[in-house]
Motif scaffolding. Sequence first.
Motif, PDB file in Angstrom:
ATOM      1  N   PHE A   1      37.084  37.572  54.120  1.00  0.00           N
ATOM      2  CA  PHE A   1      37.419  38.902  53.617  1.00  0.00           C
ATOM      3  C   PHE A   1      36.671  39.263  52.339  1.00  0.00           C
ATOM      4  O   PHE A   1      36.067  40.345  52.241  1.00  0.00           O
ATOM      5  CB  PHE A   1      38.928  38.985  53.363  1.00  0.00           C
ATOM      6  CG  PHE A   1      39.400  40.360  52.967  1.00  0.00           C
ATOM      7  CD1 PHE A   1      39.882  41.232  53.920  1.00  0.00           C
ATOM      8  CD2 PHE A   1      39.358  40.779  51.649  1.00  0.00           C
ATOM      9  CE1 PHE A   1      40.318  42.511  53.564  1.00  0.00           C
ATOM     10  CE2 PHE A   1      39.778  42.046  51.276  1.00  0.00           C
ATOM     11  CZ  PHE A   1      40.255  42.911  52.239  1.00  0.00           C
ATOM     12  N   LEU A   2      36.709  38.395  51.323  1.00  0.00           N
ATOM     13  CA  LEU A   2      36.214  38.757  49.997  1.00  0.00           C
ATOM     14  C   LEU A   2      34.726  39.110  49.968  1.00  0.00           C
ATOM     15  O   LEU A   2      34.349  40.138  49.386  1.00  0.00           O
ATOM     16  CB  LEU A   2      36.536  37.642  49.000  1.00  0.00           C
ATOM     17  CG  LEU A   2      38.022  37.473  48.677  1.00  0.00           C
ATOM     18  CD1 LEU A   2      38.229  36.304  47.732  1.00  0.00           C
ATOM     19  CD2 LEU A   2      38.583  38.752  48.060  1.00  0.00           C
TER      20      LEU A   2
ATOM     21  N   VAL B   1      35.800  47.052  38.720  1.00  0.00           N
ATOM     22  CA  VAL B   1      36.879  47.137  39.699  1.00  0.00           C
ATOM     23  C   VAL B   1      37.021  45.821  40.445  1.00  0.00           C
ATOM     24  O   VAL B   1      38.120  45.285  40.604  1.00  0.00           O
ATOM     25  CB  VAL B   1      36.623  48.295  40.686  1.00  0.00           C
ATOM     26  CG1 VAL B   1      37.598  48.226  41.852  1.00  0.00           C
ATOM     27  CG2 VAL B   1      36.762  49.618  39.981  1.00  0.00           C
ATOM     28  N   PHE B   2      35.908  45.281  40.902  1.00  0.00           N
ATOM     29  CA  PHE B   2      35.972  44.063  41.704  1.00  0.00           C
ATOM     30  C   PHE B   2      36.494  42.881  40.878  1.00  0.00           C
ATOM     31  O   PHE B   2      37.411  42.170  41.305  1.00  0.00           O
ATOM     32  CB  PHE B   2      34.595  43.731  42.278  1.00  0.00           C
ATOM     33  CG  PHE B   2      34.632  42.594  43.259  1.00  0.00           C
ATOM     34  CD1 PHE B   2      34.976  42.811  44.584  1.00  0.00           C
ATOM     35  CD2 PHE B   2      34.350  41.301  42.854  1.00  0.00           C
ATOM     36  CE1 PHE B   2      35.038  41.767  45.483  1.00  0.00           C
ATOM     37  CE2 PHE B   2      34.398  40.243  43.750  1.00  0.00           C
ATOM     38  CZ  PHE B   2      34.741  40.475  45.064  1.00  0.00           C
ATOM     39  N   LEU B   3      35.910  42.667  39.698  1.00  0.00           N
ATOM     40  CA  LEU B   3      36.329  41.527  38.885  1.00  0.00           C
ATOM     41  C   LEU B   3      37.779  41.658  38.426  1.00  0.00           C
ATOM     42  O   LEU B   3      38.550  40.701  38.480  1.00  0.00           O
ATOM     43  CB  LEU B   3      35.409  41.387  37.673  1.00  0.00           C
ATOM     44  CG  LEU B   3      33.970  40.950  37.964  1.00  0.00           C
ATOM     45  CD1 LEU B   3      33.186  40.856  36.673  1.00  0.00           C
ATOM     46  CD2 LEU B   3      33.962  39.624  38.680  1.00  0.00           C
ATOM     47  N   SER B   4      38.137  42.849  37.974  1.00  0.00           N
ATOM     48  CA  SER B   4      39.503  43.042  37.489  1.00  0.00           C
ATOM     49  C   SER B   4      40.517  42.884  38.607  1.00  0.00           C
ATOM     50  O   SER B   4      41.581  42.290  38.414  1.00  0.00           O
ATOM     51  CB  SER B   4      39.635  44.426  36.848  1.00  0.00           C
ATOM     52  OG  SER B   4      38.756  44.547  35.760  1.00  0.00           O
ATOM     53  N   SER B   5      40.182  43.397  39.791  1.00  0.00           N
ATOM     54  CA  SER B   5      41.114  43.269  40.908  1.00  0.00           C
ATOM     55  C   SER B   5      41.269  41.813  41.320  1.00  0.00           C
ATOM     56  O   SER B   5      42.350  41.408  41.765  1.00  0.00           O
ATOM     57  CB  SER B   5      40.630  44.113  42.093  1.00  0.00           C
ATOM     58  OG  SER B   5      39.415  43.596  42.615  1.00  0.00           O
ATOM     59  N   GLN B   6      40.209  41.021  41.173  1.00  0.00           N
ATOM     60  CA  GLN B   6      40.307  39.614  41.545  1.00  0.00           C
ATOM     61  C   GLN B   6      41.124  38.811  40.534  1.00  0.00           C
ATOM     62  O   GLN B   6      42.043  38.076  40.889  1.00  0.00           O
ATOM     63  CB  GLN B   6      38.903  39.015  41.693  1.00  0.00           C
ATOM     64  CG  GLN B   6      38.122  39.580  42.852  1.00  0.00           C
ATOM     65  CD  GLN B   6      38.904  39.557  44.150  1.00  0.00           C
ATOM     66  OE1 GLN B   6      39.127  38.521  44.737  1.00  0.00           O
ATOM     67  NE2 GLN B   6      39.345  40.713  44.604  1.00  0.00           N
TER      68      GLN B   6
ATOM     69  N   MET C   1      33.279  42.879  48.957  1.00  0.00           N
ATOM     70  CA  MET C   1      32.347  43.136  47.857  1.00  0.00           C
ATOM     71  C   MET C   1      31.065  43.775  48.371  1.00  0.00           C
ATOM     72  O   MET C   1      30.492  44.656  47.721  1.00  0.00           O
ATOM     73  CB  MET C   1      32.022  41.845  47.121  1.00  0.00           C
ATOM     74  CG  MET C   1      31.140  42.066  45.901  1.00  0.00           C
ATOM     75  SD  MET C   1      30.904  40.604  44.910  1.00  0.00           S
ATOM     76  CE  MET C   1      30.003  41.317  43.522  1.00  0.00           C
ATOM     77  N   ALA C   2      30.586  43.325  49.516  1.00  0.00           N
ATOM     78  CA  ALA C   2      29.333  43.855  50.064  1.00  0.00           C
ATOM     79  C   ALA C   2      29.442  45.346  50.348  1.00  0.00           C
ATOM     80  O   ALA C   2      28.566  46.136  49.965  1.00  0.00           O
ATOM     81  CB  ALA C   2      28.964  43.097  51.335  1.00  0.00           C
ATOM     82  N   ILE C   3      30.518  45.766  51.002  1.00  0.00           N
ATOM     83  CA  ILE C   3      30.646  47.177  51.359  1.00  0.00           C
ATOM     84  C   ILE C   3      30.871  48.033  50.119  1.00  0.00           C
ATOM     85  O   ILE C   3      30.366  49.160  50.012  1.00  0.00           O
ATOM     86  CB  ILE C   3      31.793  47.383  52.391  1.00  0.00           C
ATOM     87  CG1 ILE C   3      31.634  48.729  53.093  1.00  0.00           C
ATOM     88  CG2 ILE C   3      33.155  47.261  51.745  1.00  0.00           C
ATOM     89  CD1 ILE C   3      30.420  48.843  53.953  1.00  0.00           C
ATOM     90  N   GLY C   4      31.603  47.505  49.140  1.00  0.00           N
ATOM     91  CA  GLY C   4      31.791  48.243  47.889  1.00  0.00           C
ATOM     92  C   GLY C   4      30.499  48.387  47.117  1.00  0.00           C
ATOM     93  O   GLY C   4      30.222  49.436  46.520  1.00  0.00           O
ATOM     94  N   LEU C   5      29.693  47.338  47.133  1.00  0.00           N
ATOM     95  CA  LEU C   5      28.425  47.363  46.437  1.00  0.00           C
ATOM     96  C   LEU C   5      27.461  48.361  47.078  1.00  0.00           C
ATOM     97  O   LEU C   5      26.761  49.121  46.390  1.00  0.00           O
ATOM     98  CB  LEU C   5      27.807  45.961  46.442  1.00  0.00           C
ATOM     99  CG  LEU C   5      26.535  45.754  45.641  1.00  0.00           C
ATOM    100  CD1 LEU C   5      26.761  46.117  44.194  1.00  0.00           C
ATOM    101  CD2 LEU C   5      26.077  44.313  45.761  1.00  0.00           C
TER     102      LEU C   5
ATOM    103  N   ALA D   1      43.035  49.434  45.785  1.00  0.00           N
ATOM    104  CA  ALA D   1      44.346  49.094  46.347  1.00  0.00           C
ATOM    105  C   ALA D   1      44.216  48.007  47.409  1.00  0.00           C
ATOM    106  O   ALA D   1      45.052  47.092  47.481  1.00  0.00           O
ATOM    107  CB  ALA D   1      45.002  50.337  46.936  1.00  0.00           C
ATOM    108  N   ALA D   2      43.164  48.093  48.227  1.00  0.00           N
ATOM    109  CA  ALA D   2      42.961  47.080  49.270  1.00  0.00           C
ATOM    110  C   ALA D   2      42.715  45.703  48.665  1.00  0.00           C
ATOM    111  O   ALA D   2      43.248  44.693  49.137  1.00  0.00           O
ATOM    112  CB  ALA D   2      41.791  47.488  50.164  1.00  0.00           C
ATOM    113  N   LEU D   3      41.907  45.649  47.590  1.00  0.00           N
ATOM    114  CA  LEU D   3      41.628  44.368  46.941  1.00  0.00           C
ATOM    115  C   LEU D   3      42.886  43.785  46.299  1.00  0.00           C
ATOM    116  O   LEU D   3      43.145  42.587  46.385  1.00  0.00           O
ATOM    117  CB  LEU D   3      40.521  44.529  45.898  1.00  0.00           C
ATOM    118  CG  LEU D   3      39.106  44.735  46.439  1.00  0.00           C
ATOM    119  CD1 LEU D   3      38.133  44.949  45.293  1.00  0.00           C
ATOM    120  CD2 LEU D   3      38.670  43.548  47.284  1.00  0.00           C
TER     121      LEU D   3
END
Length: 541
Positions: A391-392, A417-422, A396-400, A290-292
């Motif tokens: 931000f980006l 999640v990351f790629l689709s959200s972007q 990604m770093a904290i999610g990874l 949701a944040a992304l």
Amino acid sequence: MSASDAQVQPHADPAQPPAKTRAQTAGYLFAAMFIALSQALGQGFLSANITTLAGELGATVSDTTWLMVVFMAPRAALPLILIKVRTQYGLRRFAEVSIVVYAVVAGISLFATDLRSALLVELLSGIAAAPLSTLAFMYMLEPLSPQKKLSLGLPLALTFMSLGIPLGRALSPILLENSNWQNLLLIKLGMSMTCLALVFRLPLISGERMKVIERLDLLSFSLITASFAGFVACFTTGATYWWTSTPWIGVAMAGAIGTLVAAFLIELQRKSPLVDVRWLMTPAMLQFTAALFLFRIILSEQTSGAPGLFQALGYSAAQMAPLFWVISAATLAGGLVCCLVLTPQRVPLIHLAALALIAFGAHLDAQANSQIAPSSMYLSQAIIGFAAALFLPSAMAIGLVSALMRGPQYILSFIIVFLSSQVLGATIGSGIFRTLIFMRTKAHAQWLNEHLVTGDGMVNQRLAQIATTLSHSISDTALLKVQTAKQLGIVVSQQATVAAYNDIFHMISLLALFAMAVLAGHILHMTMRKRMAGTPPVPAQ
């Protein structure tokens, strides 16, 4: 994206690769930046020149909008299966085949002469460009020490990927001499051939190959691809054809939701799913996703807001180019600063700073009037570009790190999640932004026209000013009256458009402040929980 894979790679191959020399390290970093910029500029050139392509291909602007649909749809879906393809067939072969396909498609694009051939070429371009973001990450991370992969590799890779949109708009007026689209295609071909040479000259180290692709992977991938394509098509063209005026948009949206639900139901029943849906549905991952998405919607202020406003006011691409040079420089500066400050412990503070900067930048933009020029937004857009680059990478770093803590099997789901959200977030955010602009413009135009009908005193004064200006070149009274009314209509349309953009800029500023408040509350809550957990129990009296 592939940062995660680079980090888990040593587990697949126990033999540690030899350390790179400084020259080799510089070569791999240059290759990463060039590959990232190459694939990003492909999207940037296309999005900046939809109107130019309409004339080049003999089509309408509505028709050429589909070029963005067929380019973006595979970029949203292909990362799901490409990670497994790379694992099964080896990183080096994956890199070489991907870059050869990219170069071949760049060459084929020179022969697109009409809308049909252009649609096919852009579809192939989207498919060919999808692996390049993975390659950019792999080359960026290959020569770096483990401690530098998150603090240096991720920010640099994401920064150069983010440069594509503003650089595409900045470079297009220079490269489009005589409005010849072939110039841009030749640039893309030249960059693809350079990428080809870099990949074969600087090979990536492959780990152990494993058979990981299953039959149900292909079924799930097909359903998710259809779903993502439906979302991209609806949100890219919805504001153009208008949502309620085109029946197929509702059908496509329902189909996109249905196929996504079907894919998730299949994945829930599998022992080795393509997507770990249960993990994605955990509160932490839902919050992260949701944040992304929210941040991508907020960033539509820059990707759709400033260009749309100045196009509506009649500014040419060449007149807007300096603004995008400023945004590009600010984005690069933000990425470099992120390299200096990024640590997992600082991520919440980095996000707070980024949201505060975006809120301030959007607030400055909300003061626009019909006389505004691109130079008036240098500061505000630079602030927003700088904040996005902060931000980006940190997100990604904290999610990874979170995914790695749960185990390597969660890496793929995080990447998705990351790629689709972007990709989807950017598309959905832009679609929502343009839809709201249309609605607010219509509302403001209606309000202004009501005042014209009632004969407001300010309207009469404005008519007199326009008539006085035009009387120097028009002597015929009847013609002067017609041209005065026509000019007033143009003024009303411009004022309604500017007012609509101001409304949405203000809304985005408030949205950023809201996200900032939620994040600050979350930080405070977590801090209090840690303090309470660390407080020794009070002894019994």
